[in-house]
Write a protein that holds these residues in place. Structure first.
Motif, short mmCIF file in Angstrom:
data_model
loop_
_atom_site.label_atom_id
_atom_site.label_comp_id
_atom_site.label_asym_id
_atom_site.label_seq_id
_atom_site.Cartn_x
_atom_site.Cartn_y
_atom_site.Cartn_z
N GLN A 61 2.68 -109.23 -4.20
CA GLN A 61 2.00 -107.72 -4.66
C GLN A 61 1.49 -106.89 -3.43
O GLN A 61 1.08 -107.74 -2.22
CB GLN A 61 0.88 -107.67 -5.72
N ARG A 101 6.48 -101.47 -0.54
CA ARG A 101 6.48 -101.98 -2.21
C ARG A 101 5.36 -101.11 -2.79
O ARG A 101 5.70 -100.73 -4.02
CB ARG A 101 5.92 -103.20 -2.01
N GLU A 104 7.30 -97.83 -3.68
CA GLU A 104 8.25 -98.04 -4.33
C GLU A 104 7.68 -98.32 -5.89
O GLU A 104 8.09 -97.64 -6.79
CB GLU A 104 9.07 -99.39 -4.33
N LEU A 105 6.54 -98.78 -6.00
CA LEU A 105 5.78 -99.17 -7.30
C LEU A 105 5.21 -97.83 -7.92
O LEU A 105 5.51 -97.28 -9.08
CB LEU A 105 4.64 -100.28 -7.30
N GLU A 109 6.40 -95.62 -11.21
CA GLU A 109 5.59 -95.31 -12.12
C GLU A 109 5.77 -94.04 -12.65
O GLU A 109 5.54 -93.47 -13.81
CB GLU A 109 3.98 -95.55 -12.06
#
Length: 125
Positions: A61, A101, A104-105, A109
């Protein structure tokens, strides 16, 4: 207080262990580890790309700290294959991966919220 010996109590020197094979040493169990031979990369760019791939497959994460990443990934053969990279280069690659990352997340969302909003407005129109 005093302690009275219970009936049937035997001193440790009186106890005999039944053993059939006193001559044979005890057998030790061996750990079986299958280590793949680390793949050497010809350039640091290839090693960095492989390291970022490792982070992605381990689902690291964007908020994970370096120590946790090292614990999670150190048992993987790809971690050892990236030994061409110094620890600083690995940390830098981790920071780049985490930034990418996180973006991207965040985009995923945002897209999900847009889909939900569009679906909601379609219901009432």
């Amino acid at each position: 207080t005093t302690w009275d010996k219970p009936e049937g109590f035997k001193e440790p020197s009186c106890i005999q262990v039944d053993s059939e094979n006193d001559d044979a040493p005890p057998k030790k169990k061996k750990k079986v580890t299958h280590k793949k031979k680390p793949t050497e990369f010809s350039t640091k760019l290839e090693a960095i790309a492989a390291f970022k791939g490792l982070l992605l497959t381990k689902d690291i994460q964007p908020t994970t700290k370096w120590n946790e990443v090292a614990k999670t990934c150190s048992s993987d053969s790809r971690w050892e294959a990236c030994e061409i990279l110094t620890q600083g280069e690995r940390k830098q690659a981790l920071a780049e991966y985490q930034t990418k990352r996180a973006n991207e997340l965040r985009d995923l969302e945002r897209q999900e919220r847009m889909r939900a909003k569009d679906a909601f407005t379609e219901i009432f129109s």
